[in-house]
Scaffold this active site. Structure first.
Site, PDB file in Angstrom:
ATOM      1  N   GLU A 169      47.447  40.274  45.459  1.00 59.91           N
ATOM      2  CA  GLU A 169      46.487  39.264  44.997  1.00 59.91           C
ATOM      3  C   GLU A 169      46.973  38.623  43.708  1.00 59.91           C
ATOM      4  O   GLU A 169      47.007  37.423  43.570  1.00 59.91           O
ATOM      5  CB  GLU A 169      45.102  39.892  44.794  1.00 59.91           C
ATOM      6  CG  GLU A 169      44.390  40.225  46.089  1.00 59.91           C
ATOM      7  CD  GLU A 169      44.163  39.000  46.970  1.00 59.91           C
ATOM      8  OE1 GLU A 169      43.857  37.928  46.424  1.00 59.91           O
ATOM      9  OE2 GLU A 169      44.314  39.126  48.196  1.00 59.91           O
ATOM     10  N   ARG A 218      52.484  42.720  30.689  1.00 57.64           N
ATOM     11  CA  ARG A 218      52.212  42.742  29.259  1.00 57.64           C
ATOM     12  C   ARG A 218      53.262  43.583  28.529  1.00 57.64           C
ATOM     13  O   ARG A 218      53.748  44.588  29.040  1.00 57.64           O
ATOM     14  CB  ARG A 218      50.782  43.219  28.959  1.00 57.64           C
ATOM     15  CG  ARG A 218      50.529  44.717  29.067  1.00 57.64           C
ATOM     16  CD  ARG A 218      50.416  45.355  27.667  1.00 57.64           C
ATOM     17  NE  ARG A 218      50.239  46.803  27.754  1.00 57.64           N
ATOM     18  CZ  ARG A 218      51.227  47.642  27.930  1.00 57.64           C
ATOM     19  NH1 ARG A 218      52.461  47.202  28.081  1.00 57.64           N
ATOM     20  NH2 ARG A 218      50.999  48.947  27.974  1.00 57.64           N
ATOM     21  N   LYS A 254      40.835  60.236  38.472  1.00 58.33           N
ATOM     22  CA  LYS A 254      40.526  60.917  37.212  1.00 58.33           C
ATOM     23  C   LYS A 254      39.057  61.343  37.238  1.00 58.33           C
ATOM     24  O   LYS A 254      38.261  60.785  37.993  1.00 58.33           O
ATOM     25  CB  LYS A 254      40.780  59.957  36.047  1.00 58.33           C
ATOM     26  CG  LYS A 254      42.263  59.738  35.768  1.00 58.33           C
ATOM     27  CD  LYS A 254      42.434  58.855  34.565  1.00 58.33           C
ATOM     28  CE  LYS A 254      43.267  59.508  33.506  1.00 58.33           C
ATOM     29  NZ  LYS A 254      43.592  58.645  32.378  1.00 58.33           N
ATOM     30  N   GLU A 295      56.278  50.488  33.168  1.00 58.98           N
ATOM     31  CA  GLU A 295      55.108  51.103  33.811  1.00 58.98           C
ATOM     32  C   GLU A 295      54.512  50.103  34.798  1.00 58.98           C
ATOM     33  O   GLU A 295      54.160  48.994  34.417  1.00 58.98           O
ATOM     34  CB  GLU A 295      54.058  51.500  32.761  1.00 58.98           C
ATOM     35  CG  GLU A 295      52.843  52.179  33.380  1.00 58.98           C
ATOM     36  CD  GLU A 295      51.714  52.427  32.380  1.00 58.98           C
ATOM     37  OE1 GLU A 295      51.618  53.553  31.867  1.00 58.98           O
ATOM     38  OE2 GLU A 295      50.945  51.491  32.097  1.00 58.98           O
ATOM     39  N   ALA A 340      38.001  49.391  36.969  1.00 57.99           N
ATOM     40  CA  ALA A 340      38.735  49.768  35.750  1.00 57.99           C
ATOM     41  C   ALA A 340      38.456  48.795  34.610  1.00 57.99           C
ATOM     42  O   ALA A 340      38.362  49.203  33.445  1.00 57.99           O
ATOM     43  CB  ALA A 340      40.233  49.838  36.044  1.00 57.99           C
ATOM     44  N   HIS A 344      36.799  49.975  31.237  1.00 53.77           N
ATOM     45  CA  HIS A 344      37.555  49.781  30.002  1.00 53.77           C
ATOM     46  C   HIS A 344      36.670  49.139  28.931  1.00 53.77           C
ATOM     47  O   HIS A 344      36.657  49.580  27.777  1.00 53.77           O
ATOM     48  CB  HIS A 344      38.778  48.909  30.283  1.00 53.77           C
ATOM     49  CG  HIS A 344      39.622  48.659  29.075  1.00 53.77           C
ATOM     50  ND1 HIS A 344      40.433  49.626  28.528  1.00 53.77           N
ATOM     51  CD2 HIS A 344      39.763  47.563  28.292  1.00 53.77           C
ATOM     52  CE1 HIS A 344      41.040  49.138  27.471  1.00 53.77           C
ATOM     53  NE2 HIS A 344      40.655  47.882  27.299  1.00 53.77           N
TER      54      HIS A 344
END
Ligand code: GTP
Ligand code: MG
Length: 238
Positions: A73, A78, A147, A174, A186, A190
Site C-alpha cells: 500500500e 526515516r 507484544k 530496520e 500502531a 503510539h
C-alpha cells in the site's frame, strides 16, 4: 561563542580553576567532533535506505505486472537525526564512539512497508531475505507473537552493502512490514502511549487491547476474501 558562554557560566562559580576551563573546552571540542562524525555516518545510512527502498520498489513493480493488485500500500522511510541518535546512545549507555554506536543502534535507517494482506507481509520478507547481497541480521515476528499490549508487525534488520568510490559500507536497515490494520492500530497506540507516557489509564489500555483483537480479526477476514478473488494458482488446460 560557545567558549565565551561556557566561560561566562563558569565565571559565576567562585571555585572554578583554569584546569576546569581547559577540561570544559576539551569536552566541548570532543562532543562537537563526535557530532560531525555522526552527521557523516548518517549519509551512509541514507544510502542504505535508498538501496533497500529500490529493492522493495522493484519487487512491487514486478508483482503488479504479474498479478492484478499491489502487495504494498505504501512505503515510508526515516533516518534518525544526529540528535536522536546521540540521545538514544546516551540513554542506552552506549560508548560515545562511532564503532560502538554502529554496533549497538540498529534502527538508524528505517523503512516501513504497509501491505493489504498478512500473506503479502511474509512475501515481502521472504523475497528480501532471499536476496544474496542482503544479510538478515534479525527477525522479530510480532505477528506470530504479538507484544503484550497487542502490537503486531514483522521486523527485519537487514544489512545492505553500499558501494562507495573507495570502499564498501555494510549498513543495517530496520524494515517494519505490517498490514494496514496493524499500522492503524500502531499509530493510535503510539499517540496514546506518547500522551500518557508510562501511565496509560486502564480503560484506554483495555480499549486498545480490544482494538488489537478486532484488527487481527479484520486481517483474517480480508485474508479469506483475498483467497476468494485470487485466481487459481494452477491453470487447468484442456
Ligand atoms: P527500539 O526501542 O527502537 O530500540 O526497539 P527494540 O530494540 O525494542 O526493537 P523492536 O523491534 O521491539 O521495536 C522497534 C520499533 O518497532 C519501535 O521503534 C517502534 O517503531 C515499533 N514498535 C515496537 N513496539 C511497539 C509498540 O508497542 N507500539 C508501537 N506503536 N510501535 C512499536
Ligand atoms: Mg526504534
Amino acid at each position: 561563542l560557545e567558549r565565551r558562554l561556557v566561560a561566562h557560566m563558569a565565571s559565576a562559580r567562585t571555585d572554578v580553576t583554569a584546569a576546569d576551563l581547559d577540561e570544559a573546552e576539551a569536552l566541548l571540542t570532543r562532543s562537537r567532533a563526535l557530532r560531525d562524525e555522526v552527521v557523516k555516518l548518517l549519509k551512509y545510512y541514507q544510502f542504505g535506505i535508498d538501496e533497500v527502498s529500490t529493492k522493495i520498489h522493484i519487487l512491487r513493480q514486478e508483482f503488479e505486472s504479474i498479478h492484478d493488485y499491489s502487495p504494498i500500500e505504501h512505503v515510508r522511510t526515516r533516518l534518525k537525526s544526529a540528535e536522536s541518535l546521540l540521545e538514544k546512545s546516551l540513554r542506552r549507555g552506549v560508548a560515545l564512539e562511532i564503532p560502538a554506536i554502529r554496533a549497538e543502534i540498529r534502527d538508524i535507517a528505517g523503512i516501513r512497508v504497509t501491505c493489504s494482506f498478512v500473506s503479502d507481509v511474509y512475501w515481502i520478507a521472504q523475497m528480501l531475505s532471499a536476496q544474496p547481497d542482503l544479510r538478515l541480521l534479525q527477525t522479530k515476528d510480532y505477528i506470530a507473537h504479538p507484544k503484550p499490549n497487542g502490537y503486531r508487525s514483522l521486523h527485519l534488520i537487514v544489512e545492505v552493502p553500499v558501494f562507495l568510490s573507495q570502499h564498501v559500507e555494510q549498513v543495517p536497515v530496520e524494515v517494519q512490514i505490517r498490514t494496514i490494520a496493524m499500522d492503524f492500530w500502531a499509530s493510535v497506540e503510539h499517540k496514546l502511549s506518547y500522551k500518557y507516557r508510562s501511565a496509560m489509564p486502564a480503560h484506554l489500555a483495555a480499549e486498545l487491547d480490544d482494538a488489537a483483537r478486532v484488527a487481527t480479526e479484520l486481517d483474517a477476514r480480508m485474508g479469506r476474501l483475498r483467497d476468494e478473488v485470487r485466481p487459481p494458482t494452477v491453470e487447468i488446460v484442456p
